[in-house]
Design an enzyme around this catalytic site. Structure first.
Site, short mmCIF file in Angstrom:
data_model
loop_
_atom_site.label_atom_id
_atom_site.label_comp_id
_atom_site.label_asym_id
_atom_site.label_seq_id
_atom_site.Cartn_x
_atom_site.Cartn_y
_atom_site.Cartn_z
N LYS A 81 0.82 -1.14 -0.10
CA LYS A 81 0.07 0.02 -0.02
C LYS A 81 0.99 1.36 0.05
CE LYS A 81 -3.80 1.91 2.99
NZ LYS A 81 -4.52 1.69 4.01
N SER A 156 -9.64 1.61 3.17
CA SER A 156 -8.77 2.43 2.50
C SER A 156 -7.77 1.74 1.52
CB SER A 156 -8.27 3.64 3.05
OG SER A 156 -7.21 3.00 3.97
N SER A 180 -9.61 -0.59 7.32
CA SER A 180 -9.11 -0.59 6.00
C SER A 180 -8.32 -1.83 5.37
CB SER A 180 -8.30 0.56 5.96
OG SER A 180 -8.66 1.66 5.99
N1 GLN Z 1 -12.90 3.96 6.71
C1 GLN Z 1 -12.22 4.34 7.89
C2 GLN Z 1 -11.84 5.70 8.10
O1 GLN Z 1 -12.15 6.24 7.01
C3 GLN Z 1 -11.05 3.42 8.47
C4 GLN Z 1 -9.93 3.77 7.42
C5 GLN Z 1 -8.75 2.90 7.93
O2 GLN Z 1 -8.88 2.01 8.67
N2 GLN Z 1 -7.37 3.57 7.50
O3 GLN Z 1 -11.27 6.23 8.87
#
Ligand code: GLN
Length: 491
Positions: A81, A156, A180
């Site tokens: 990532k 994400s 994410s």
């Molecule tokens: N969707 C969640 C957020 O936007 C989690 C994102 C993540 O785990 N990086 O904060």
């Protein structure tokens, strides 16, 4: 080289390399070719120029009996990532503000993979600074779900999930702050694990919310995920929050036998808002677990309803503090034509961050401001302790793992939720409590819905008990018969 090799498990790839059936160079070329062919998915934002050269070096080492034994991922391609620093390879967190950032050092997980012989093939797309649940917040554009290209891959870490789902690499790393890794794994029909907070080093990871961020793995199967986690886990003196504790050989716990294991099912996770098909799939899975000799135990996590609100105070608070460093002076892009220092900050940050990141920074500075600190931030910290306490109570007295949905729905359509942040945030309602408690959670494909989209099952473990999580996941995977199902467009 035969195309079907792209779908092999790591163990089979390793055997192929060791027995000289193919070289690492050929393997890397196979995946690079697939990345090119399925470019429209937008899973990668950058390829590593020296992947071929590294593969060549791996091919030499593959002839050395000592190295063959010492390096479990020798010659195997892995993707990262774009939040994970790679020395000499631009790392952007898919933000404009870091679009020119060339890291002077590598993250510990990057180094560990390289020491294990893995070939870093490229950097995957993601929501800007890991903020999002659909991968639509990337500076480099949205990622498409290979099961249905009109749908989101989740976020994400959407690029890493698609990478494995479309077999553009056998495994990829992601990061998980509130879901994410688990949610995109669920939307893309692959295995994704977020380990216990402190299990994997955060050194060299672009920080979002430091008390929640953890690096974890996407892979095609539980065994592959376990093997990669063995490589990246462990104490790191460069990360004071990593824990000095031995890393068990996770792959050794994959016996297929889960008789007597107590599976907690939280009643708060099967209430309104969850899609009926998802809920049915999870219930079907629970029946299968019972047939396999596990014991289903009803449990309660009474503070679940506060978790989302707590997360959206704590995570933005930490983000606003972490992102203060992007000022146009020290890192990344600097705006042109500023009149003075304040104007330079203002212009750089206005131009450099996307709308969701700005929203989080504003939320974060608000809840940390002196007038509201006690009412929001301090209160949220207290409620976070209550959420964690619910899990502790369950693991201390009632169960060995908790099984629940990963997300309330399967993959939704691109554009469906972009105009309503709260709707988007609700995606993480089942993953966020686990993050607040710092526990390990694994997402595993358990079914398909009537649209042919994968449904994920979440297996949550006690702190530092990834072993049991893997064990339960593996046993289910053996019984469920979903292994080897891939999106049509990529086979
Ligand atoms: N969707 C969640 C957020 O936007 C989690 C994102 C993540 O785990 N990086 O904060």
């Amino acid at each position: 080289m035969r195309e079907d090799i792209a779908f092999w498990e790591i163990e089979a790839l390793r055997r192929g390399l060791l027995e000289g059936e193919f070289s690492s160079k050929e393997l890397v070329a196979l995946f690079l070719d697939r990345i090119e062919r399925f470019k429209s998915l937008n899973a990668f934002v950058r390829l590593c120029d020296d992947a071929m050269k590294e593969a060549e070096k791996a091919d030499v080492l593959l002839k050395d009996p000592v190295q063959r034994k010492r390096k479990p991922l020798l010659g195997i391609p892995v993707a990262l990532k774009d939040v994970i620093l790679t020395k000499g390879v631009t790392t952007t967190a898919c933000s404009r503000i870091l679009s020119n950032f060339l890291p002077p050092y590598s993250a510990t997980v990057t180094t560990k993979l390289q020491e294990a012989g893995a070939i870093i093939i490229g950097k995957t797309n993601m929501d800007e600074f890991a903020m999002g649940s659909s991968n639509e917040n990337s500076y480099f554009g949205a990622v498409k779900n290979p099961w249905d290209t009109e749908r989101v891959p989740g976020g994400s870490s959407g690029g890493s999930a698609v990478c494995v789902s479309a077999r553009l690499a056998p495994a990829a790393l992601g990061s998980d702050t509130g879901g994410s890794i688990r949610q995109p794994a669920s939307f893309c029909g692959v295995v994704g694990i977020k380990p216990t907070y402190g299990r994997v080093s955060r050194y060299g990871i672009v920080a979002f919310a430091s008390s929640l961020d953890q690096v974890g793995t996407f892979a095609g199967t539980v065994k592959d995920a376990a093997e990669v986690m063995e490589v990246i886990s462990g104490f790191d003196r460069n990360d004071s929050t990593s824990v000095e504790m031995e890393v068990p050989k996770y792959s050794a716990s994959l016996t297929g036998d889960i008789s007597g294991i107590r599976i907690g099912v939280p009643k708060e996770y099967f209430v309104g808002g969850i899609d009926a098909e998802v809920s049915d799939s999870i219930k079907k899975a629970l029946t299968l677990f019972e047939k396999m000799g596990a014991r289903i135990v009803d449990i309660s996590l009474p503070h679940t309803e506060y978790a989302l609100a707590v997360y959206y105070i704590i995570a933005p608070a930490e983000a606003s503090s972490n992102l203060a460093r992007y000022d146009g002076i020290r890192y990344g892009v600097r705006a042109e034509g500023a009149n003075d220092l304040i104007d330079l900050y203002y212009k750089t940050r206005s131009e450099g961050f996307g709308p969701e990141v700005k929203r989080r920074i504003m939320l974060g500075t608000y809840v940390l401001s002196s007038g509201y600190y006690d009412a929001y931030y301090l209160k949220a910290q207290k409620v976070r302790a209550l959420v964690a306490g619910d899990f502790k109570e369950a693991f201390d007295n009632q169960c060995d793992v908790i099984v629940c949905p990963v997300a309330p729905t399967t993959a939704f359509k691109l554009g469906d939720k972009v105009d309503d942040p709260v709707k988007m945030y609700l995606n993480d309602i089942f993953t966020i409590p686990v993050s607040l408690a710092g526990l390990p959670g694994l997402s595993l494909p358990c079914d398909f819905d009537s649209k042919g989209l994968p449904v994920g099952l979440q297996i949550v473990g006690n702190a530092f008990d990834e072993e049991t999580v893997f064990k339960v996941a593996y046993a289910f995977e053996c019984e469920a018969g979903l292994k080897g199902k891939h999106p049509k467009m990529v086979t």
